[in-house]
Design a protein around this motif. Structure first.
Motif, PDB file in Angstrom:
ATOM      1  N   ASP A   7      -1.362   3.630  11.165  1.00 37.05           N
ATOM      2  CA  ASP A   7      -2.214   2.477  11.760  1.00 37.05           C
ATOM      3  C   ASP A   7      -3.846   1.683  10.886  1.00 37.05           C
ATOM      4  N   LEU A   8      -3.901   2.662   9.799  1.00 33.12           N
ATOM      5  CA  LEU A   8      -4.902   2.590   8.997  1.00 33.12           C
ATOM      6  C   LEU A   8      -3.954   1.805   8.307  1.00 33.12           C
ATOM      7  N   PRO A   9      -3.105   1.718   7.049  1.00 32.05           N
ATOM      8  CA  PRO A   9      -2.570   1.293   6.164  1.00 32.05           C
ATOM      9  C   PRO A   9      -1.835  -0.100   6.326  1.00 32.05           C
ATOM     10  N   ILE A  10      -1.462  -0.172   7.636  1.00 30.35           N
ATOM     11  CA  ILE A  10      -1.042  -1.265   8.170  1.00 30.35           C
ATOM     12  C   ILE A  10      -2.446  -2.519   8.934  1.00 30.35           C
TER      13      ILE A  10
ATOM     14  N   LEU B 197       0.061  -1.355   0.259  1.00 32.03           N
ATOM     15  CA  LEU B 197       0.184   0.078   0.370  1.00 32.03           C
ATOM     16  C   LEU B 197       1.197   1.567  -0.096  1.00 32.03           C
ATOM     17  N   ASN B 198       0.302   2.203  -0.362  1.00 35.76           N
ATOM     18  CA  ASN B 198       1.181   3.844  -0.838  1.00 35.76           C
ATOM     19  C   ASN B 198       0.286   4.478   0.400  1.00 35.76           C
ATOM     20  N   THR B 199       1.586   5.189   1.639  1.00 33.16           N
ATOM     21  CA  THR B 199       1.085   5.732   2.821  1.00 33.16           C
ATOM     22  C   THR B 199       2.264   7.130   2.233  1.00 33.16           C
ATOM     23  N   LEU B 200       2.427   8.209   3.242  1.00 34.48           N
ATOM     24  CA  LEU B 200       2.792   9.472   3.730  1.00 34.48           C
ATOM     25  C   LEU B 200       3.549   9.743   5.090  1.00 34.48           C
ATOM     26  N   SER B 201       4.929   9.772   4.721  1.00 31.45           N
ATOM     27  CA  SER B 201       5.125  10.118   6.360  1.00 31.45           C
ATOM     28  C   SER B 201       5.790  11.760   6.619  1.00 31.45           C
TER      29      SER B 201
END
Length: 223
Positions: free
Chosen positions: A82-85, A5-9
């Motif tokens: 939390d949500l992407p994991i 999944l793609n996420t951002l930090s």
């Protein structure tokens, strides 16, 4: 099974892309490992995620789970993973649902233990980074949607829970993108009781005040 999944930090005020890789494999000794330079808030997310999944009506895989947050050299220090994991690591990778939309959207959001989403910091920066990465849209907590929707080039999909996010990716729920009415916002917030436009001249003093305010600094003015 492997899910991505793609996420951002956030790094300062800038949001950088991160890929969540989740691998679930059978083993007689279940264990969950989180790698990719996670800091304390991210490491603690494993416990929140597990309870959020169970309390949302899904099954927590009782297997060997490896979660990698790439790029490994980028520090990860927020609860927005939390949500992407949950989606990638403990749901998609364990075969409880599948989706063709993971490559099109970025996902951010903190989860409560009952599976509801909580707001995060840096939604505007994350929306801008989503646009710059060429992704179609951003899935995030509903409370952050008005801020992120200012970036009109992407779809901002607000969700209230892990269940809603799963439904959106699985195609069982249609969620309309949040729209920002920029003209109304500018009209509402562009009027001030005191405005530098009312001050003639004094350019150096006005610039000093603006710099101090932007950096939350004190200022001493002498005449």
């Amino acid at each position: 099974m492997l899910a991505k999944l793609n996420t951002l930090s956030l790094l300062g005020i800038e949001a950088l892309p991160v890929e969540v890789e989740v691998d679930v494999s059978g083993t007689p000794m279940p264990k969950t490992m989180l790698v990719g330079l996670p800091e304390a808030a991210v490491k603690e997310s494993i416990h929140r995620v597990e309870r959020a999944i169970v309390n949302s009506g899904f099954e927590r895989p009782n297997d060997r789970v490896v979660i990698n947050l790439a790029r490994a050299e980028l520090p990860k220090q927020a609860a927005s993973f939390d949500l992407p994991i949950s989606l990638g690591l403990l749901l998609a990778a364990s075969g409880q649902f599948s989706s063709d939309l993971f490559s099109q959207y970025a996902v951010v959001g903190e989860l409560a233990l009952e599976g509801h989403t909580r707001p995060i910091k840096g939604a505007l920066s994350m929306a801008m980074a989503t646009r710059d990465c060429g992704l179609k849209g951003l899935i995030l907590p509903r409370q952050n949607a008005p801020e992120a929707a200012v970036v009109s080039e992407i779809e901002v999909i607000p969700v209230d829970s892990l269940t809603e996010a799963v439904g959106f990716f699985a195609g069982s729920i249609e969620i309309a993108p949040h729209l920002a009415h920029l003209d109304r916002l500018f009209e509402e917030f562009s009027h001030y009781a005191q405005d530098f436009a009312d001050v003639r001249g004094q350019e150096m003093a006005k610039r000093a005040l603006a710099i101090a305010a932007s950096g939350l600094h004190n200022i001493l003015m002498l005449s």
